[in-house]
Design a protein around this motif. Structure first.
Motif, PDB file in Angstrom:
ATOM      1  N   ALA A 123      67.444 -47.431 -10.932  1.00 42.19           N
ATOM      2  CA  ALA A 123      66.945 -48.165  -9.828  1.00 42.19           C
ATOM      3  C   ALA A 123      67.770 -49.585 -10.230  1.00 42.19           C
ATOM      4  O   ALA A 123      67.891 -49.941 -11.285  1.00 42.19           O
ATOM      5  CB  ALA A 123      65.574 -48.533  -9.720  1.00 42.19           C
ATOM      6  N   VAL A 124      68.184 -50.501  -9.124  1.00 41.93           N
ATOM      7  CA  VAL A 124      68.712 -51.625  -9.077  1.00 41.93           C
ATOM      8  C   VAL A 124      68.074 -52.547  -8.372  1.00 41.93           C
ATOM      9  O   VAL A 124      67.782 -52.244  -7.128  1.00 41.93           O
ATOM     10  CB  VAL A 124      70.448 -51.515  -8.912  1.00 41.93           C
ATOM     11  N   ILE A 125      67.354 -53.710  -8.768  1.00 38.77           N
ATOM     12  CA  ILE A 125      66.715 -54.727  -7.911  1.00 38.77           C
ATOM     13  C   ILE A 125      67.436 -55.867  -8.107  1.00 38.77           C
ATOM     14  O   ILE A 125      67.852 -56.298  -9.025  1.00 38.77           O
ATOM     15  CB  ILE A 125      65.469 -54.726  -8.668  1.00 38.77           C
ATOM     16  N   HIS A 152      69.975 -39.961  -6.980  1.00 41.31           N
ATOM     17  CA  HIS A 152      68.617 -40.240  -6.475  1.00 41.31           C
ATOM     18  C   HIS A 152      67.995 -41.635  -6.489  1.00 41.31           C
ATOM     19  O   HIS A 152      66.906 -41.937  -6.396  1.00 41.31           O
ATOM     20  CB  HIS A 152      67.719 -39.113  -7.344  1.00 41.31           C
ATOM     21  N   GLY A 153      68.941 -42.492  -7.019  1.00 38.93           N
ATOM     22  CA  GLY A 153      68.508 -43.854  -7.314  1.00 38.93           C
ATOM     23  C   GLY A 153      68.446 -44.615  -6.084  1.00 38.93           C
ATOM     24  O   GLY A 153      68.580 -44.377  -5.211  1.00 38.93           O
ATOM     25  N   ALA A 154      67.507 -45.802  -6.306  1.00 42.12           N
ATOM     26  CA  ALA A 154      67.212 -46.719  -5.216  1.00 42.12           C
ATOM     27  C   ALA A 154      67.892 -48.065  -5.686  1.00 42.12           C
ATOM     28  O   ALA A 154      67.711 -48.592  -6.554  1.00 42.12           O
ATOM     29  CB  ALA A 154      65.658 -46.787  -5.054  1.00 42.12           C
ATOM     30  N   PHE A 155      68.176 -48.733  -4.521  1.00 44.79           N
ATOM     31  CA  PHE A 155      68.638 -50.331  -4.611  1.00 44.79           C
ATOM     32  C   PHE A 155      67.708 -51.152  -3.925  1.00 44.79           C
ATOM     33  O   PHE A 155      67.332 -50.645  -2.631  1.00 44.79           O
ATOM     34  CB  PHE A 155      69.896 -50.452  -4.067  1.00 44.79           C
ATOM     35  N   THR A 156      67.129 -52.208  -4.263  1.00 44.27           N
ATOM     36  CA  THR A 156      66.341 -53.044  -3.523  1.00 44.27           C
ATOM     37  C   THR A 156      66.694 -54.322  -3.854  1.00 44.27           C
ATOM     38  O   THR A 156      66.933 -54.930  -4.771  1.00 44.27           O
ATOM     39  CB  THR A 156      64.809 -53.030  -4.239  1.00 44.27           C
ATOM     40  N   ALA A 157      66.802 -55.140  -2.368  1.00 47.43           N
ATOM     41  CA  ALA A 157      67.347 -56.487  -2.369  1.00 47.43           C
ATOM     42  C   ALA A 157      66.255 -57.467  -1.698  1.00 47.43           C
ATOM     43  O   ALA A 157      65.472 -56.863  -0.881  1.00 47.43           O
ATOM     44  CB  ALA A 157      68.527 -56.460  -1.686  1.00 47.43           C
ATOM     45  N   ASP A 181      72.380 -44.244   3.089  1.00 41.61           N
ATOM     46  CA  ASP A 181      72.088 -43.188   4.330  1.00 41.61           C
ATOM     47  C   ASP A 181      70.511 -43.647   4.696  1.00 41.61           C
ATOM     48  O   ASP A 181      70.419 -43.585   5.700  1.00 41.61           O
ATOM     49  CB  ASP A 181      71.830 -42.044   3.671  1.00 41.61           C
ATOM     50  N   GLU A 182      69.695 -44.502   3.899  1.00 38.19           N
ATOM     51  CA  GLU A 182      68.614 -44.889   4.137  1.00 38.19           C
ATOM     52  C   GLU A 182      68.345 -46.169   3.876  1.00 38.19           C
ATOM     53  O   GLU A 182      68.439 -46.813   2.740  1.00 38.19           O
ATOM     54  CB  GLU A 182      67.561 -44.183   3.471  1.00 38.19           C
ATOM     55  N   VAL A 183      67.978 -47.257   4.800  1.00 37.15           N
ATOM     56  CA  VAL A 183      67.585 -48.573   4.467  1.00 37.15           C
ATOM     57  C   VAL A 183      66.341 -48.721   5.243  1.00 37.15           C
ATOM     58  O   VAL A 183      65.975 -48.629   6.294  1.00 37.15           O
ATOM     59  CB  VAL A 183      68.608 -49.475   5.187  1.00 37.15           C
ATOM     60  N   VAL A 184      65.204 -48.986   4.553  1.00 35.80           N
ATOM     61  CA  VAL A 184      63.483 -49.277   4.809  1.00 35.80           C
ATOM     62  C   VAL A 184      63.739 -50.826   4.677  1.00 35.80           C
ATOM     63  O   VAL A 184      63.927 -51.492   3.504  1.00 35.80           O
ATOM     64  CB  VAL A 184      62.922 -48.563   4.182  1.00 35.80           C
ATOM     65  N   ILE A 199      64.687 -51.570   1.070  1.00 39.94           N
ATOM     66  CA  ILE A 199      64.671 -50.526   0.164  1.00 39.94           C
ATOM     67  C   ILE A 199      65.823 -49.448   0.594  1.00 39.94           C
ATOM     68  O   ILE A 199      65.605 -48.767   1.661  1.00 39.94           O
ATOM     69  CB  ILE A 199      63.116 -50.198   0.142  1.00 39.94           C
ATOM     70  N   CYS A 200      66.882 -49.322  -0.234  1.00 38.40           N
ATOM     71  CA  CYS A 200      67.990 -48.497   0.175  1.00 38.40           C
ATOM     72  C   CYS A 200      68.083 -47.085  -0.789  1.00 38.40           C
ATOM     73  O   CYS A 200      68.050 -47.318  -2.396  1.00 38.40           O
ATOM     74  CB  CYS A 200      69.172 -49.200   0.043  1.00 38.40           C
TER      75      CYS A 200
END
Length: 215
Positions: A123-125, A152-157, A181-184, A199-200
């Motif tokens: 994860a990268v925040i 499988h990781g997530a990026f949050t900004a 592919d996914e941006v929430v 949340i990407c």
């Protein structure tokens, strides 16, 4: 589990450090106040609670998100902070001893992680002020993030809701859509100003390491 201690003296020291750096380097901080506990709890939802994950914070500042992240991390996890300000990096090393702090630019993320012996992050925040960055810098840092994330990781900004409506904020949102592919999105209203979270997941490409792209 990471031991976290918090007290009035510690919070006052955090605010003094935050305000001092914000006054001297407003574009480096890009925030009015340290983020709230409600924001930290929302951000921490992307942090894995099993295995031995690697979680990277870009621009942790005084560490107002870091305690929420650390509470979810299992034994054997690695919590890394990449902080541009030398003063804030020193503050983090003193106040968050469980965090591995590197003073450096988010645009050099891949090289900084290589120097720590880290292949990929789970994860990268990010708390850096994306809306204040040029299009080229936004693109380059996102390239560094995708090159550093596991599949499988997530990026949050994070950004303030008003900042998300600026030209720089709209550019950033568009770039996220072409990078993942996914941006929430999620808004934390229990903050002033309200905080907008991106949340990407599932990076769409992994560009050549260190390559810069024009805006």
């Amino acid at each position: 589990m990471t031991r976290i201690t918090r007290g009035t003296a510690g919070k006052l020291a955090e605010y003094r450090t935050f305000l001092g750096t914000a006054v001297r380097h407003p574009r480096m901080i890009g925030a009015a106040t340290p983020t709230t506990a409600a924001t930290a709890a929302t951000v921490a939802q992307v942090v894995p609670t099993t295995g031995r994950p690697v979680v990277v914070e870009l621009g942790p500042g005084t560490g107002s998100l870091s305690n929420g992240i650390a509470r979810r991390l299992p034994e054997g996890a690695r919590h890394i902070g990449i902080e541009l300000s030398r003063e804030l990096a020193e503050h983090l090393r003193s106040s968050k001893p469980w965090m591995h702090v590197a003073q450096g630019d988010a645009g050099d993320l891949r090289a900084l992680l290589d120097g720590m012996g880290v292949d990929r992050a789970d994860a990268v925040i990010s708390s850096i002020p994306w809306s204040l960055l040029s299009g080229a810098d936004q693109e380059h840092i996102l390239e560094q993030v995708t090159a550093s994330l596991r599949p499988h990781g997530a990026f949050t900004a994070l950004t303030y809701v008003p900042a998300g409506r600026t030209s720089g904020g709209r550019q950033f949102r568009s770039r996220l859509g072409s990078t993942f592919d996914e941006v929430v999105t999620h808004t934390t209203w229990r903050s002033f100003p309200p905080i907008l979270h991106y949340i990407c997941r599932r990076p769409l490409h992994r560009p050549a390491q260190g390559a810069r792209t024009a805006s």
